[in-house]
Design a protein around this motif. Structure first.
Motif, short mmCIF file in Angstrom:
data_model
loop_
_atom_site.label_atom_id
_atom_site.label_comp_id
_atom_site.label_asym_id
_atom_site.label_seq_id
_atom_site.Cartn_x
_atom_site.Cartn_y
_atom_site.Cartn_z
N SER A 150 66.75 -22.10 1.99
CA SER A 150 66.07 -22.20 3.28
C SER A 150 67.06 -22.54 4.40
O SER A 150 68.14 -23.07 4.16
CB SER A 150 64.98 -23.27 3.22
N ILE A 209 67.56 -19.67 13.84
CA ILE A 209 67.38 -19.63 12.39
C ILE A 209 67.20 -18.18 11.97
O ILE A 209 66.28 -17.51 12.46
CB ILE A 209 66.18 -20.49 11.96
N SER A 210 68.04 -17.69 11.07
CA SER A 210 68.04 -16.25 10.81
C SER A 210 68.58 -15.90 9.44
O SER A 210 69.56 -16.48 8.97
CB SER A 210 68.91 -15.55 11.88
N GLY A 230 62.67 -19.85 6.80
CA GLY A 230 63.49 -20.45 7.84
C GLY A 230 63.33 -21.95 7.94
O GLY A 230 64.30 -22.70 8.01
N GLU A 236 60.86 -12.72 10.10
CA GLU A 236 60.33 -13.88 9.39
C GLU A 236 60.76 -15.22 9.99
O GLU A 236 60.06 -16.22 9.86
CB GLU A 236 60.78 -13.85 7.92
N GLU A 237 61.92 -15.25 10.64
CA GLU A 237 62.49 -16.50 11.15
C GLU A 237 62.75 -16.38 12.65
O GLU A 237 62.85 -15.29 13.19
CB GLU A 237 63.78 -16.84 10.40
N GLU A 297 56.23 -24.80 9.63
CA GLU A 297 57.04 -23.64 9.28
C GLU A 297 56.76 -22.54 10.31
O GLU A 297 55.87 -22.67 11.15
CB GLU A 297 56.68 -23.16 7.87
#
Length: 211
Positions: free
Chosen positions: A22, A41-42, A48, A121-122, A171
């Protein structure tokens, strides 16, 4: 309590990318009040922002569960977000809800919106923050327009987090929204008019053939 990132823009350049697991993980049921905001964050191997389990936590109705950061529910975004702004894409309109009852979190919540990474997603570049109060929770879905802090384009994706007033950050939401140009009422009216003209022409041709 920890502060990872900042609570006001411009944020520092904290970057969590391309880790095998993560990007940021909070563990321990009593580990609460951890603010995780404004970080880049990637493309991490896991989620993430990870609260507890080594996987994404689904939202639960009203958010009564306990755990790291109280397992704060993430925002639930509508499928599309819209760009507007006098020839320049400067405004973003998003529709969302946060299924966290005021009985289970310290309100108001702050919903941070980010440009999503390539996996959608992040959250990478910070775009803006929306305050979400108890009246918004009672009303259900909330739509807000704000000035974006960083560039975003048509076809990009956005994600979001929610942070309560005790600094418990969620999250990222599980379903990214697609950025699109705002539907224009003028264009919709024009399309409706064009459809009406075509229908009239079709009726005239049918009448002509029946003579």
């Amino acid at each position: 309590q920890n502060i990872i990132g900042e609570s006001t823009y411009p944020f520092p350049d904290n970057s969590f990318r391309e880790n095998g697991a993560s990007g940021v993980r909070v563990v321990g049921d009593t580990t609460i009040d951890n603010s995780i905001r404004g970080n880049f964050i990637s493309q991490n191997g896991g989620v993430g922002i990870d609260l507890g389990d080594v996987s994404a936590n689904p939202n639960d109705p009203d958010d009564p569960d306990v755990g790291p950061n109280r397992l704060q529910n993430a925002p639930e975004l509508a499928p599309d977000a819209y760009l507007t702004g006098s020839g320049l894409w400067t405004l973003l309109t998003v529709t969302f809800s946060v299924p966290t009852s005021p009985a289970n979190a310290t309100y108001p919540l702050l919903v941070d919106v980010y440009l999503a990474d390539v996996d959608a997603e992040e959250g990478t570049d910070y775009l803006g923050t929306i305050s979400y109060g108890t009246a918004d929770f009672a009303a259900g879905a909330l739509q807000r327009t704000f000035t974006i802090a960083n560039p975003v384009g048509i076809g990009d994706y956005i994600v979001a987090t929610a942070t309560d007033s005790a600094d418990n950050t969620s999250e990222f939401n599980s379903a990214a929204a697609t950025v699109a140009p705002e539907p224009s009422s003028a264009l919709l009216a024009l399309a409706a008019g064009a459809t009406l003209v075509l229908q009239c022409r079709a009726k005239r041709r049918a009448a002509a053939r029946g003579r």
